[in-house]
Design a protein around this motif. Structure first.
Motif, PDB file in Angstrom:
ATOM      1  N   ILE A 113       0.814  -1.209   0.000  1.00 36.93           N
ATOM      2  CA  ILE A 113       0.000   0.000   0.000  1.00 36.93           C
ATOM      3  C   ILE A 113       0.852   1.266   0.000  1.00 36.93           C
ATOM      4  O   ILE A 113       0.494   2.269  -0.631  1.00 36.93           O
ATOM      5  N   ALA A 116       1.883   2.002  -3.434  1.00 34.75           N
ATOM      6  CA  ALA A 116       0.687   2.371  -4.198  1.00 34.75           C
ATOM      7  C   ALA A 116       0.331   3.831  -3.966  1.00 34.75           C
ATOM      8  O   ALA A 116      -0.060   4.554  -4.891  1.00 34.75           O
ATOM      9  N   GLY A 133      -1.803  -2.452  -8.751  1.00 38.27           N
ATOM     10  CA  GLY A 133      -1.571  -2.741  -7.347  1.00 38.27           C
ATOM     11  C   GLY A 133      -2.013  -4.160  -7.022  1.00 38.27           C
ATOM     12  O   GLY A 133      -3.076  -4.600  -7.460  1.00 38.27           O
ATOM     13  N   VAL A 135      -3.055  -6.547  -3.958  1.00 39.13           N
ATOM     14  CA  VAL A 135      -3.444  -6.606  -2.545  1.00 39.13           C
ATOM     15  C   VAL A 135      -3.091  -8.005  -2.039  1.00 39.13           C
ATOM     16  O   VAL A 135      -3.665  -8.996  -2.502  1.00 39.13           O
ATOM     17  N   ILE A 140      -9.196  -6.029   1.798  1.00 32.88           N
ATOM     18  CA  ILE A 140      -8.663  -4.807   1.188  1.00 32.88           C
ATOM     19  C   ILE A 140      -8.195  -3.911   2.323  1.00 32.88           C
ATOM     20  O   ILE A 140      -8.993  -3.391   3.099  1.00 32.88           O
ATOM     21  N   TRP A 144      -6.049   1.671   0.704  1.00 29.67           N
ATOM     22  CA  TRP A 144      -6.125   1.412  -0.736  1.00 29.67           C
ATOM     23  C   TRP A 144      -7.138   2.353  -1.378  1.00 29.67           C
ATOM     24  O   TRP A 144      -7.048   2.682  -2.565  1.00 29.67           O
ATOM     25  N   GLU A 145      -8.125   2.812  -0.593  1.00 28.82           N
ATOM     26  CA  GLU A 145      -9.119   3.750  -1.127  1.00 28.82           C
ATOM     27  C   GLU A 145      -8.505   5.113  -1.446  1.00 28.82           C
ATOM     28  O   GLU A 145      -9.129   5.931  -2.123  1.00 28.82           O
ATOM     29  N   THR A 147      -5.758   5.417  -3.165  1.00 27.06           N
ATOM     30  CA  THR A 147      -4.910   5.250  -4.342  1.00 27.06           C
ATOM     31  C   THR A 147      -5.731   5.364  -5.614  1.00 27.06           C
ATOM     32  O   THR A 147      -6.948   5.190  -5.614  1.00 27.06           O
ATOM     33  N   TYR A 152      -6.339  -3.247  -9.960  1.00 28.50           N
ATOM     34  CA  TYR A 152      -6.077  -3.777  -8.624  1.00 28.50           C
ATOM     35  C   TYR A 152      -6.276  -5.292  -8.650  1.00 28.50           C
ATOM     36  O   TYR A 152      -7.361  -5.777  -9.002  1.00 28.50           O
ATOM     37  N   THR A 154      -6.805  -8.697  -6.733  1.00 25.75           N
ATOM     38  CA  THR A 154      -7.303  -9.147  -5.437  1.00 25.75           C
ATOM     39  C   THR A 154      -7.272 -10.670  -5.357  1.00 25.75           C
ATOM     40  O   THR A 154      -7.145 -11.365  -6.373  1.00 25.75           O
ATOM     41  N   CYS A 163     -14.264  -3.976  -2.295  1.00 25.00           N
ATOM     42  CA  CYS A 163     -13.637  -2.998  -3.188  1.00 25.00           C
ATOM     43  C   CYS A 163     -14.601  -1.860  -3.503  1.00 25.00           C
ATOM     44  O   CYS A 163     -14.224  -0.678  -3.486  1.00 25.00           O
TER      45      CYS A 163
END
Length: 383
Positions: A113, A116, A133, A135, A140, A144-145, A147, A152, A154, A163
């Motif tokens: 993160i 990121a 990115g 994860v 999550i 991350w919110e 970025t 992404y 996952t 997400c």
């Protein structure tokens, strides 16, 4: 195609994920580099983060968990200029940009993160570079919110709702699974794997508590050993030399083989009927790819709690608690044919056998589309 894979040494999962995808891309012909961004930019900051992570998770796990939970609960994380961002962007951002401008990658992948956040901060200077990115847990993580990357990766499509709650658009989500090294996407028979390890071909329990050998491994072995059933135990202590010495001194009624840090974990997994482990994201991704059921123990509060919740809620694992001890969980697993069957069926449904290939092939396809688009723009008469 040039690919820069950024990592941060805060637990080994980020580094191993970075190596896994970089190795795959290189095998397919890409020029790929792994860069520990903080070691490159500021050794003191890198050492502080690495040692701070290890100290807090091993010696102050409750405090670490409370900090993680506080970050999760923050209602105003989105687009917030966090103290983490302010501190590290000033110390790392410019050096990282200089490296990017010199190497000129077509793609930048980040497995942490922090990096990121840096890529988001540097985005006005990155031009057409594709940013991805990864994860590295079955959740999550906070921030991350904050970025804004192109894609992404996952662990599962079952995280899509999480997400969405964090404002990540659906078209940016790649539920390919956490990238793992190629040997975990290959399979040996139990018989062949046990032959390579040098053990009998019978029920085998693997105990592995991360590279640092977390938890009371001596107690874990002793608890399992008191079960009056026919099985053998493989115990991987990682870098915990003290645990290995103490386990080597034990007199056990079951056949026990103890190891320190090893490089054949994939073979150990193939040799085992199930594994006892803490719920680290990369270890779980490797076990799921192998189709190996797990009993979870000693999660680090925070992200590993979330990993455990994900696996339990989706029928992929069993877990130890204050009221269900390790020996009881092992006994139940060995006695319950129905549970073992459904654990394996759940794993087949959720697991990605080769998540690294899925991501690698996606990157090559995106690069090829961009290359063709750039060529058509340069030579419109060819359209």
């Amino acid at each position: 195609m040039k690919v820069l894979v950024l990592t941060v040494s805060a637990g080994q999962g980020h580094n191993q994920t970075a190596i896994a995808i970089s190795e795959y891309l290189e095998r397919q012909g890409a020029d790929s580099r792994v860069l520990d961004a903080y070691k490159y930019a500021n050794q003191f900051l890198s050492d502080s983060i690495e040692k701070g992570y290890l100290m807090s998770t091993r010696y102050l796990p409750t405090v670490f968990g409370k900090c993680y939970r506080a970050a999760e609960k923050s209602e105003n994380n989105r687009h917030k200029n966090t103290s983490i961002s302010r501190l590290t962007n000033s110390m790392v951002g410019q050096k990282l940009l200089s490296y990017i401008e010199e190497y000129k990658p077509d793609v930048i992948i980040t497995t942490h993160i922090f990096t990121a956040l840096h890529l988001t901060y540097l985005s006005p200077h990155l031009g057409d570079i594709l940013t991805i990115g990864i994860v590295t847990d079955f959740t999550i993580h906070p921030y991350w919110e904050n970025t804004d990357l192109d894609y992404y990766v996952t662990a599962s499509h079952l995280l899509n709702y999480q997400c969405a709650r964090k404002g990540i658009p659906p078209h940016k989500i790649l539920p390919f699974g956490i990238p793992i090294r190629e040997k975990f996407s290959q399979q040996l028979s139990c018989e062949e794997a046990r032959k390579q390890v040098g053990i009998e071909n019978k029920t085998t329990i693997l105990i592995m508590m991360g590279s640092m050998g977390y938890g009371n491994m001596v107690k874990n072995v002793q608890q399992i050993d008191q079960i009056d059933m026919d099985f053998q135990i493989l115990c991987v202590c990682g870098n915990n030399a003290r645990a290995k010495r103490n386990i080597d001194k034990l007199e056990t009624k079951h056949n026990l083989k103890t190891f320190g840090f090893i490089d054949n974990v994939a073979v150990m997994m193939d040799a085992a009927d199930f594994m006892i482990t803490k719920p680290g994201g990369l270890t779980l991704s490797e076990a799921l790819a192998k189709g190996l059921p797990v009993i979870l123990i000693n999660p680090i509060p925070g992200h590993e709690d979330r990993n455990q919740e994900f696996l339990i809620n989706n029928g992929l694992a069993m877990a130890v608690s204050d009221t269900c001890t390790l020996d009881e969980a092992v006994f139940q697993f060995l006695q319950n044919d129905w549970r073992r069957k459904h654990l394996r069926e759940g794993i087949r449904y959720i697991a990605k056998s080769n998540p690294t290939k899925l991501l690698g092939d996606f990157i090559f396809n995106e690069y090829e589309k961009e290359f063709k688009h750039a060529g058509a723009a340069a030579h419109p008469e060819c359209v």
